[in-house]
Each structure stands twice: as structure tokens, then as C-alpha cells.
Design a protein around this motif. Structure first.
Motif, PDB file in Angstrom:
ATOM      1  N   ARG A   1      76.196  59.048  67.805  1.00 44.68           N
ATOM      2  CA  ARG A   1      76.738  59.979  66.663  1.00 44.68           C
ATOM      3  C   ARG A   1      75.624  58.866  65.365  1.00 44.68           C
ATOM      4  O   ARG A   1      76.851  58.441  64.628  1.00 44.68           O
ATOM      5  CB  ARG A   1      77.242  60.704  66.907  1.00 44.68           C
ATOM      6  CG  ARG A   1      77.365  61.550  65.333  1.00 44.68           C
ATOM      7  CD  ARG A   1      78.136  62.578  65.741  1.00 44.68           C
ATOM      8  NE  ARG A   1      77.620  64.451  65.263  1.00 44.68           N
ATOM      9  CZ  ARG A   1      79.564  64.251  64.328  1.00 44.68           C
ATOM     10  NH1 ARG A   1      80.345  64.325  64.961  1.00 44.68           N
ATOM     11  NH2 ARG A   1      79.269  65.332  62.893  1.00 44.68           N
ATOM     12  N   VAL A   2      75.013  60.315  64.643  1.00 46.71           N
ATOM     13  CA  VAL A   2      74.259  59.416  63.397  1.00 46.71           C
ATOM     14  C   VAL A   2      74.420  60.487  62.338  1.00 46.71           C
ATOM     15  O   VAL A   2      73.474  61.853  63.238  1.00 46.71           O
ATOM     16  CB  VAL A   2      72.857  58.774  63.124  1.00 46.71           C
ATOM     17  CG1 VAL A   2      72.725  57.931  62.136  1.00 46.71           C
ATOM     18  CG2 VAL A   2      73.396  57.620  64.288  1.00 46.71           C
ATOM     19  N   ILE A   3      75.268  60.461  61.729  1.00 45.35           N
ATOM     20  CA  ILE A   3      75.137  61.529  60.779  1.00 45.35           C
ATOM     21  C   ILE A   3      74.514  60.853  59.263  1.00 45.35           C
ATOM     22  O   ILE A   3      75.070  60.691  58.413  1.00 45.35           O
ATOM     23  CB  ILE A   3      76.206  62.297  59.955  1.00 45.35           C
ATOM     24  CG1 ILE A   3      76.789  63.116  61.159  1.00 45.35           C
ATOM     25  CG2 ILE A   3      76.297  63.487  59.393  1.00 45.35           C
ATOM     26  CD1 ILE A   3      78.328  63.118  61.212  1.00 45.35           C
ATOM     27  N   ALA A   4      73.921  61.523  58.446  1.00 42.57           N
ATOM     28  CA  ALA A   4      72.667  61.091  57.422  1.00 42.57           C
ATOM     29  C   ALA A   4      73.750  61.679  56.462  1.00 42.57           C
ATOM     30  O   ALA A   4      73.161  63.433  56.641  1.00 42.57           O
ATOM     31  CB  ALA A   4      71.928  61.337  57.207  1.00 42.57           C
ATOM     32  N   THR A   5      73.895  61.439  55.011  1.00 36.98           N
ATOM     33  CA  THR A   5      74.440  62.256  54.054  1.00 36.98           C
ATOM     34  C   THR A   5      73.627  62.245  52.827  1.00 36.98           C
ATOM     35  O   THR A   5      73.068  60.798  52.484  1.00 36.98           O
ATOM     36  CB  THR A   5      75.838  62.421  53.500  1.00 36.98           C
ATOM     37  OG1 THR A   5      75.989  60.828  53.373  1.00 36.98           O
ATOM     38  CG2 THR A   5      76.322  62.525  55.374  1.00 36.98           C
ATOM     39  N   ASP A   6      73.970  63.586  51.752  1.00 35.76           N
ATOM     40  CA  ASP A   6      73.518  63.188  49.789  1.00 35.76           C
ATOM     41  C   ASP A   6      73.863  64.076  49.545  1.00 35.76           C
ATOM     42  O   ASP A   6      74.227  65.412  50.017  1.00 35.76           O
ATOM     43  CB  ASP A   6      71.729  62.630  50.567  1.00 35.76           C
ATOM     44  CG  ASP A   6      71.210  61.992  48.887  1.00 35.76           C
ATOM     45  OD1 ASP A   6      70.175  61.425  49.553  1.00 35.76           O
ATOM     46  OD2 ASP A   6      72.076  62.552  47.740  1.00 35.76           O
ATOM     47  N   TYR A   7      74.141  63.878  48.349  1.00 35.34           N
ATOM     48  CA  TYR A   7      74.923  65.510  47.845  1.00 35.34           C
ATOM     49  C   TYR A   7      73.329  65.757  47.417  1.00 35.34           C
ATOM     50  O   TYR A   7      73.572  66.805  46.417  1.00 35.34           O
ATOM     51  CB  TYR A   7      75.808  64.723  46.156  1.00 35.34           C
ATOM     52  CG  TYR A   7      73.752  63.621  45.761  1.00 35.34           C
ATOM     53  CD1 TYR A   7      73.998  64.423  44.050  1.00 35.34           C
ATOM     54  CD2 TYR A   7      73.881  63.073  45.417  1.00 35.34           C
ATOM     55  CE1 TYR A   7      73.607  64.577  43.386  1.00 35.34           C
ATOM     56  CE2 TYR A   7      72.783  61.985  44.531  1.00 35.34           C
ATOM     57  CZ  TYR A   7      72.359  63.039  43.493  1.00 35.34           C
ATOM     58  OH  TYR A   7      71.864  62.359  42.366  1.00 35.34           O
ATOM     59  N   GLU A   8      72.444  65.954  47.624  1.00 31.13           N
ATOM     60  CA  GLU A   8      71.043  66.851  47.330  1.00 31.13           C
ATOM     61  C   GLU A   8      70.239  66.767  49.235  1.00 31.13           C
ATOM     62  O   GLU A   8      70.173  66.345  49.286  1.00 31.13           O
ATOM     63  CB  GLU A   8      69.891  66.173  46.044  1.00 31.13           C
ATOM     64  CG  GLU A   8      70.327  65.711  45.118  1.00 31.13           C
ATOM     65  CD  GLU A   8      69.066  65.730  44.156  1.00 31.13           C
ATOM     66  OE1 GLU A   8      68.118  65.732  44.112  1.00 31.13           O
ATOM     67  OE2 GLU A   8      70.049  65.636  42.746  1.00 31.13           O
ATOM     68  N   GLU A   9      69.210  68.475  49.474  1.00 30.38           N
ATOM     69  CA  GLU A   9      68.892  68.652  49.768  1.00 30.38           C
ATOM     70  C   GLU A   9      67.766  68.269  50.315  1.00 30.38           C
ATOM     71  O   GLU A   9      67.408  67.610  51.270  1.00 30.38           O
ATOM     72  CB  GLU A   9      68.687  70.179  49.505  1.00 30.38           C
ATOM     73  CG  GLU A   9      70.075  71.604  50.222  1.00 30.38           C
ATOM     74  CD  GLU A   9      70.201  71.470  51.406  1.00 30.38           C
ATOM     75  OE1 GLU A   9      69.090  71.075  52.581  1.00 30.38           O
ATOM     76  OE2 GLU A   9      71.369  71.854  51.713  1.00 30.38           O
ATOM     77  N   ILE A  10      67.015  67.832  49.528  1.00 28.43           N
ATOM     78  CA  ILE A  10      65.731  67.036  49.540  1.00 28.43           C
ATOM     79  C   ILE A  10      65.082  65.897  50.309  1.00 28.43           C
ATOM     80  O   ILE A  10      65.520  66.014  51.358  1.00 28.43           O
ATOM     81  CB  ILE A  10      65.343  67.472  48.446  1.00 28.43           C
ATOM     82  CG1 ILE A  10      64.556  68.524  47.653  1.00 28.43           C
ATOM     83  CG2 ILE A  10      63.535  65.979  48.249  1.00 28.43           C
ATOM     84  CD1 ILE A  10      64.263  68.164  46.269  1.00 28.43           C
ATOM     85  N   PRO A  11      66.056  64.595  50.361  1.00 28.53           N
ATOM     86  CA  PRO A  11      66.318  63.457  50.955  1.00 28.53           C
ATOM     87  C   PRO A  11      66.602  63.762  52.606  1.00 28.53           C
ATOM     88  O   PRO A  11      66.248  63.339  52.972  1.00 28.53           O
ATOM     89  CB  PRO A  11      67.317  62.636  50.039  1.00 28.53           C
ATOM     90  CG  PRO A  11      66.977  63.782  48.852  1.00 28.53           C
ATOM     91  CD  PRO A  11      67.246  64.869  48.852  1.00 28.53           C
ATOM     92  N   LEU A  12      67.499  64.669  52.911  1.00 28.68           N
ATOM     93  CA  LEU A  12      67.571  65.386  54.159  1.00 28.68           C
ATOM     94  C   LEU A  12      66.818  66.172  54.899  1.00 28.68           C
ATOM     95  O   LEU A  12      66.384  65.428  56.283  1.00 28.68           O
ATOM     96  CB  LEU A  12      69.665  66.715  54.248  1.00 28.68           C
ATOM     97  CG  LEU A  12      70.319  65.151  53.037  1.00 28.68           C
ATOM     98  CD1 LEU A  12      71.435  66.621  53.484  1.00 28.68           C
ATOM     99  CD2 LEU A  12      70.553  64.098  53.985  1.00 28.68           C
ATOM    100  N   ARG A  13      66.490  67.203  53.881  1.00 31.74           N
ATOM    101  CA  ARG A  13      65.122  67.449  54.168  1.00 31.74           C
ATOM    102  C   ARG A  13      63.549  66.212  54.884  1.00 31.74           C
ATOM    103  O   ARG A  13      62.832  67.080  55.751  1.00 31.74           O
ATOM    104  CB  ARG A  13      64.345  68.760  53.376  1.00 31.74           C
ATOM    105  CG  ARG A  13      65.089  69.983  53.264  1.00 31.74           C
ATOM    106  CD  ARG A  13      66.142  70.757  54.069  1.00 31.74           C
ATOM    107  NE  ARG A  13      66.734  69.981  55.610  1.00 31.74           N
ATOM    108  CZ  ARG A  13      68.233  70.174  55.074  1.00 31.74           C
ATOM    109  NH1 ARG A  13      68.705  70.809  53.960  1.00 31.74           N
ATOM    110  NH2 ARG A  13      69.308  68.930  55.587  1.00 31.74           N
TER     111      ARG A  13
END
Length: 161
Positions: A1-13
Motif C-alpha cells: 500500500r502506498v499513500i502519497a501526501t501533500d498539504y495542497e490538492e493540486i499535486p495530488l490531483r
């Protein structure tokens, strides 16, 4: 399982788009032994390392890269590193040259883990090509060039305590 996180939505999208639209095209991925090992298995989640009211997600390995743009994120990452190590997670951090948060990270981590080797090692890397935002690569940045060039990057790999 891999979870990528960021404090902003744009990089995740953008990551979700790349995972579903780009990386599932076999001919666009070089040297992949297992065609089933794609980015499409990455989950994304908003997460601010500076918000200590929210614990780190449970994981075996924490990988942080290119996050030390500010001293406060360096200090927060030092605290999160100790949190992860205490939870039994391995921590791997990559950092480009000249990031202002790295000295504060190093200073905080040395205080939080006295007697532990917390020094980054130099690793051979390559410069980025193409346009970059000034926030990421301002004037005089050694991380960007018109053709790939050798670049020394810093890497820290800590095993659980």
C-alpha cells in the motif's frame, strides 16, 4: 500500500492523473519488469507535516523528498522523523542542494536523537530540465539545466529505533 501526501490538492490531483492516464501506458514506461506495478496503486491524501494534531499515517517506510523549502518544514520533518521511527517505520529523505530548511532539520533532529548518526550522505544525481517555478528553482539554482548534468543530492536513511 502506498499513500502519497501533500498539504495542497493540486499535486495530488496531478499524481492521480499521471497514475491513471500516463503510467498505465506500457510503452511509456521503460525498464518495468512487472507491468502490473504501476502508479495506479497509489492512494492520495491531504497531509500537512506541520500540523502535529494529525498523526502520520501508519506505514513501513516514510519517504520525503524536496520538502525543505522553509526552515519550519525542516523542523516539522525532524519531529515527524522521530514520530515515524518510534512507530517502527524506516525514514528516507532526499533533499536538493541549498534548501533553507535542511540546516534547521539537521539541528532539530540532532537534538531529538542525541548520539544517533543523522547526517545526510551525498548521492550522485542529475539536474532537472525544462521550466520550473521560481519558488522551486530560483535564480542561481543548480538543480536545473538545459541538458542533464551531474548534481550532488543529499540522502538520509534511518532505521527504526
Amino acid at each position: 500500500r502506498v499513500i502519497a501526501t501533500d498539504y495542497e490538492e493540486i499535486p495530488l490531483r496531478l499524481l492521480e492523473y499521471a497514475a491513471s492516464e500516463v503510467n498505465n501506458q506500457g510503452d511509456l514506461i521503460a525498464n518495468v519488469d512487472d507491468a502490473g506495478a504501476r502508479l495506479s496503486h497509489i492512494e492520495t491524501s491531504l497531509f500537512d507535516i506541520c500540523d502535529h494534531d494529525i498523526p502520520l499515517p501508519k506505514c513501513d517506510i516514510v519517504i520525503a523528498a524536496d520538502i525543505m523549502y522553509e526552515p519550519k518544514t525542516g523542523i516539522a520533518m525532524a519531529q515527524r522523523t522521530v514520530e515515524a521511527l518510534n512507530a517502527g517505520s524506516r525514514v528516507i529523505i532526499g533533499c536538493s542542494p541549498g534548501r533553507p530548511g535542511r540546516p534547521k532539520f539537521q539541528e532539530a533532529l540532532e537534538k531529538l536523537l542525541p548520539g544517533r548518526d543523522t547526517k545526510f550522505i551525498e548521492v550522485a544525481g542529475k539536474t532537472c530540465m525544462g521550466p520550473r517555478n521560481d519558488l522551486i528553482c530560483g535564480k542561481g539554482s543548480t538543480s536545473v539545466s538545459s541538458t542533464p548534468k551531474s548534481l550532488s543530492v543529499k540522502l538520509l536513511d534511518l532505521r527504526p529505533i
